[in-house]
Design a protein around this motif. Structure first.
Motif, PDB file in Angstrom:
ATOM      1  N   LYS A   1      28.616  37.294  62.002  1.00 18.47           N
ATOM      2  CA  LYS A   1      28.702  37.090  60.549  1.00 18.47           C
ATOM      3  C   LYS A   1      29.372  38.278  59.857  1.00 18.47           C
ATOM      4  CE  LYS A   1      24.672  34.141  60.577  1.00 18.47           C
ATOM      5  NZ  LYS A   1      23.224  34.126  60.369  1.00 18.47           N
ATOM      6  N   ARG A   2      29.207  39.453  60.445  1.00 16.47           N
ATOM      7  CA  ARG A   2      29.843  40.648  59.868  1.00 16.47           C
ATOM      8  C   ARG A   2      31.370  40.533  59.907  1.00 16.47           C
ATOM      9  NH1 ARG A   2      26.361  40.736  57.756  1.00 16.47           N
ATOM     10  NH2 ARG A   2      24.350  41.731  57.896  1.00 16.47           N
ATOM     11  N   LEU A   3      31.892  39.713  60.817  1.00 12.97           N
ATOM     12  CA  LEU A   3      33.352  39.536  60.902  1.00 12.97           C
ATOM     13  C   LEU A   3      33.907  38.904  59.628  1.00 12.97           C
ATOM     14  CD1 LEU A   3      33.740  38.137  64.531  1.00 12.97           C
ATOM     15  CD2 LEU A   3      34.261  40.429  63.769  1.00 12.97           C
ATOM     16  N   ALA A   4      33.055  38.178  58.931  1.00 13.21           N
ATOM     17  CA  ALA A   4      33.501  37.528  57.688  1.00 13.21           C
ATOM     18  C   ALA A   4      33.311  38.451  56.492  1.00 13.21           C
ATOM     19  CB  ALA A   4      32.734  36.231  57.482  1.00 13.21           C
ATOM     20  N   GLY A   5      32.905  39.711  56.770  1.00 16.76           N
ATOM     21  CA  GLY A   5      32.732  40.679  55.683  1.00 16.76           C
ATOM     22  C   GLY A   5      31.273  41.028  55.448  1.00 16.76           C
ATOM     23  N   ALA A   6      31.057  42.011  54.583  1.00 19.89           N
ATOM     24  CA  ALA A   6      29.704  42.505  54.309  1.00 19.89           C
ATOM     25  C   ALA A   6      28.917  41.511  53.448  1.00 19.89           C
ATOM     26  CB  ALA A   6      29.799  43.844  53.583  1.00 19.89           C
ATOM     27  N   ASP A   7      27.595  41.731  53.400  1.00 18.41           N
ATOM     28  CA  ASP A   7      26.778  40.998  52.427  1.00 18.41           C
ATOM     29  C   ASP A   7      27.273  41.376  51.027  1.00 18.41           C
ATOM     30  OD1 ASP A   7      25.379  40.134  54.550  1.00 18.41           O
ATOM     31  OD2 ASP A   7      23.483  41.079  54.037  1.00 18.41           O
ATOM     32  N   LYS A   8      27.115  40.455  50.095  1.00 17.25           N
ATOM     33  CA  LYS A   8      27.600  40.718  48.733  1.00 17.25           C
ATOM     34  C   LYS A   8      26.475  40.545  47.716  1.00 17.25           C
ATOM     35  CE  LYS A   8      32.501  39.513  49.252  1.00 17.25           C
ATOM     36  NZ  LYS A   8      32.555  39.974  50.620  1.00 17.25           N
ATOM     37  N   LEU A   9      26.563  41.337  46.650  1.00 13.40           N
ATOM     38  CA  LEU A   9      25.667  41.181  45.510  1.00 13.40           C
ATOM     39  C   LEU A   9      26.487  40.497  44.422  1.00 13.40           C
ATOM     40  CD1 LEU A   9      22.972  41.835  44.060  1.00 13.40           C
ATOM     41  CD2 LEU A   9      24.000  43.993  43.347  1.00 13.40           C
ATOM     42  N   LEU A  10      25.992  39.362  43.950  1.00 14.71           N
ATOM     43  CA  LEU A  10      26.699  38.580  42.930  1.00 14.71           C
ATOM     44  C   LEU A  10      25.975  38.756  41.596  1.00 14.71           C
ATOM     45  CD1 LEU A  10      29.163  36.770  43.472  1.00 14.71           C
ATOM     46  CD2 LEU A  10      27.658  34.805  43.337  1.00 14.71           C
ATOM     47  N   LEU A  11      26.688  39.249  40.605  1.00 15.79           N
ATOM     48  CA  LEU A  11      26.093  39.508  39.283  1.00 15.79           C
ATOM     49  C   LEU A  11      26.707  38.557  38.254  1.00 15.79           C
ATOM     50  CD1 LEU A  11      26.532  43.391  39.432  1.00 15.79           C
ATOM     51  CD2 LEU A  11      24.404  42.164  39.867  1.00 15.79           C
ATOM     52  N   LEU A  12      25.859  37.873  37.510  1.00 10.58           N
ATOM     53  CA  LEU A  12      26.348  36.933  36.500  1.00 10.58           C
ATOM     54  C   LEU A  12      25.877  37.411  35.114  1.00 10.58           C
ATOM     55  CD1 LEU A  12      27.951  34.245  36.537  1.00 10.58           C
ATOM     56  CD2 LEU A  12      25.778  33.061  36.355  1.00 10.58           C
ATOM     57  N   PHE A  13      26.830  37.585  34.181  1.00 12.66           N
ATOM     58  CA  PHE A  13      26.510  38.110  32.851  1.00 12.66           C
ATOM     59  C   PHE A  13      26.585  37.011  31.793  1.00 12.66           C
ATOM     60  CE2 PHE A  13      28.015  41.563  35.490  1.00 12.66           C
ATOM     61  CZ  PHE A  13      27.054  42.543  35.274  1.00 12.66           C
ATOM     62  N   ASN A  14      26.020  37.321  30.620  1.00 16.14           N
ATOM     63  CA  ASN A  14      25.954  36.326  29.543  1.00 16.14           C
ATOM     64  C   ASN A  14      27.274  36.144  28.812  1.00 16.14           C
ATOM     65  OD1 ASN A  14      23.141  35.472  29.616  1.00 16.14           O
ATOM     66  ND2 ASN A  14      22.693  37.621  29.157  1.00 16.14           N
ATOM     67  N   ASN A  15      28.067  37.214  28.772  1.00 15.43           N
ATOM     68  CA  ASN A  15      29.317  37.114  28.018  1.00 15.43           C
ATOM     69  C   ASN A  15      30.390  38.037  28.589  1.00 15.43           C
ATOM     70  OD1 ASN A  15      28.880  39.797  26.816  1.00 15.43           O
ATOM     71  ND2 ASN A  15      27.217  38.765  25.702  1.00 15.43           N
ATOM     72  N   HIS A  16      31.601  37.846  28.096  1.00 17.72           N
ATOM     73  CA  HIS A  16      32.780  38.575  28.568  1.00 17.72           C
ATOM     74  C   HIS A  16      32.626  40.084  28.329  1.00 17.72           C
ATOM     75  CE1 HIS A  16      36.974  39.361  29.476  1.00 17.72           C
ATOM     76  NE2 HIS A  16      37.118  39.947  28.290  1.00 17.72           N
ATOM     77  N   GLN A  17      32.070  40.428  27.161  1.00 19.92           N
ATOM     78  CA  GLN A  17      31.910  41.844  26.774  1.00 19.92           C
ATOM     79  C   GLN A  17      31.013  42.599  27.766  1.00 19.92           C
ATOM     80  OE1 GLN A  17      30.277  42.276  22.843  1.00 19.92           O
ATOM     81  NE2 GLN A  17      30.518  44.495  22.800  1.00 19.92           N
ATOM     82  N   ASP A  18      29.852  41.997  28.093  1.00 18.18           N
ATOM     83  CA  ASP A  18      28.932  42.624  29.061  1.00 18.18           C
ATOM     84  C   ASP A  18      29.599  42.764  30.435  1.00 18.18           C
ATOM     85  OD1 ASP A  18      26.986  42.887  27.180  1.00 18.18           O
ATOM     86  OD2 ASP A  18      25.703  41.246  27.913  1.00 18.18           O
ATOM     87  N   THR A  19      30.384  41.761  30.810  1.00 19.79           N
ATOM     88  CA  THR A  19      31.061  41.785  32.109  1.00 19.79           C
ATOM     89  C   THR A  19      32.023  42.969  32.178  1.00 19.79           C
ATOM     90  OG1 THR A  19      30.992  39.360  32.046  1.00 19.79           O
ATOM     91  CG2 THR A  19      32.319  40.345  33.779  1.00 19.79           C
ATOM     92  N   GLU A  20      32.796  43.170  31.124  1.00 19.42           N
ATOM     93  CA  GLU A  20      33.772  44.276  31.098  1.00 19.42           C
ATOM     94  C   GLU A  20      33.062  45.635  31.126  1.00 19.42           C
ATOM     95  OE1 GLU A  20      37.068  44.039  31.522  1.00 19.42           O
ATOM     96  OE2 GLU A  20      36.667  41.894  31.740  1.00 19.42           O
TER      97      GLU A  20
END
Length: 305
Positions: free
Chosen positions: A222-241
């Motif tokens: 599974k490591r061949l497909a890359g590392a584990d990832k942390l996915l972060l979802l924000f409420n709006n564009h401003q917070d994301t930036e």
């Protein structure tokens, strides 16, 4: 006792101009499950036929318990059993008769006792006097596995053992295979099912166009497909930036409008550090989750080459 039960070294095979196997190398440890994964036509069945002495290779060597299969096929064949895609079950005979016959052919001293014991072990006692042709696909496969244990082989070869089974029968067969391993059996199986390899195998080999292109434990693969990832979802564009700037040192990747992913080298520490940084700066998260690559991802990576 030799901890390597099966050694496949530089095995090659061509049919006319078509090179089916190119320098295949595999070692299988005693008491483990090895899964050979590959798409249709990758050469899995050809390799199994060479390993079990049913087909000559064009080069290389196969040994089972240090016995050369090509030079000593009769001695080697006493050490293993081979269950092909088409079950070897005789539909006219009952479950009991199938097992009794195999036990007699294998010159076992107590064929009746062996048949009864295996019927019980594979949960077939109730159906033992019914013709095998009346068995469901899962029952036939279980009977086939029971027959493969007659003679107490060192290693059991299974060619796509769950092809054509419904999900429930497949799961039951997986549990049976795991149980065989827990009793000290070594199992070498071919499969197209990634889930099957992930659930059962200690080691996996990916066969592509006649070559082993990757080899390792399910987690290593599974490591061949890359590392584990942390996915972060924000409420709006401003917070994301704001988050992208704040977390710059973690090399964040913007995946969608309000979504960021970060590769996790140190899973727990990185996750806590990222969440703490966001909290300190009062950047509100809508949600977050950790994603681990699957064997499907690996399969896609490797099939693309």
């Amino acid at each position: 006792m030799n901890s390597t039960v099966l050694n496949i070294k530089n095995v090659k095979k061509s049919f006319k101009e078509n090179e089916v196997l190119k320098n295949v190398n595999i070692t299988v440890k005693t008491g483990s499950i090895y899964a050979l994964l590959g798409a249709n036509g990758a050469g899995k069945s050809t390799l199994l036929r060479i390993v079990t002495g049913l087909l000559n290779s064009d080069g290389g060597k196969v040994t089972i318990q240090d016995i050369d299969v090509a030079n000593n096929p009769v001695v080697a064949q006493k050490l293993f059993s081979f269950s092909s895609q088409n079950t070897t079950v005789d539909g006219v005979l009952t479950g009991y008769e199938n097992l009794h016959l195999i036990a007699k052919l294998r010159h076992e001293r107590y064929p009746r006792k062996i048949a009864e014991t295996l019927l019980d072990k594979f949960d077939l006692t109730e159906a033992k006097d019914k013709a095998a042709s009346t068995y469901s696909g899962g029952m036939r496969r279980r009977l086939d596995l029971a027959m493969s244990l007659v003679g107490d082989p060192e290693i059991i070869f299974l060619d796509e053992p769950t092809t054509g089974l419904d999900p429930k029968s497949r799961q039951e067969l997986w549990n049976t295979i795991k149980e065989m391993k827990s009793q000290g059996k070594t199992i070498f199986l071919t499969t197209q099912y990634l889930e099957e390899a992930d659930y059962l195998a200690d080691q996996i080999g990916f066969l592509r166009e006649g070559e082993i292109v990757a080899n390792g434990t399910p987690d290593e693969m599974k490591r061949l497909a890359g590392a584990d990832k942390l996915l972060l979802l924000f409420n709006n564009h401003q917070d994301t930036e704001r988050a992208l700037k704040l977390l710059e040192s973690y090399s964040p990747i913007k995946r969608a409008d309000c979504e960021i992913s970060i590769d996790l080298d140190e899973e727990i520490k990185t996750t806590l550090d990222v969440l703490n940084a966001l909290t300190t700066e009062k950047i509100e998260l809508k949600t977050f989750k950790m994603i681990t690559p699957t064997l499907d991802d690996v399969f896609m990576t490797l099939t693309k080459g």
